[in-house]
Scaffold this motif. Structure first.
Motif: not given
Length: 129
Positions: A30-39, A41-49, A105-111
């Protein structure tokens, strides 16, 4: 089983807007985080929000002021409102959830770097005239 299903992608002209949705179910806590990521073409995953169960949000510098993350807890749906789109926003967009101990803030790099947590299959957004 955690389940996340994205929808709402498509082709959008530069300067246009669109909204992505992610229906989620069976979050592990019930204590959670949700995020959006994007990739792109030709690049790695990026945390968006990202958003926490408290409602606290965070947006990456590349989308701040243009994209807005929100959620409808009654409908178990996560949203990403995307405005003032540019061709650089083109990519596959994913929603994901991760363990509370990692923090918002883990969405920026770790996730995205470790592809940790639970992920949807993604939805394509193409910004082109």
């Amino acid at each position: 089983q955690v389940n996340l299903v994205e929808s709402g992608g498509g082709s959008v002209p530069p300067g246009g807007s669109t909204r992505l949705s992610c229906e989620y179910s069976n979050l592990p806590s019930s204590d959670y985080y949700l995020g959006w990521f994007r990739q792109a073409p030709g690049k790695g995953l990026e945390g968006v929000a990202a958003i926490g169960s408290s409602g606290r949000t965070s947006h990456s510098d590349s989308v701040k002021g243009r994209f807005t993350i929100s959620r409808d807890t009654a409908a178990n749906t996560l949203f990403l409102q995307m405005d003032m789109l540019t061709p650089e926003d083109t990519g596959m967009y994913f929603c994901a959830t991760w363990w509370p101990s990692l923090g918002l803030e883990a969405y920026k790099l770790y996730v995205p770097n470790g592809h940790v947590g639970f992920w949807g299959q993604g939805t394509q957004v193409t910004v082109s005239s």
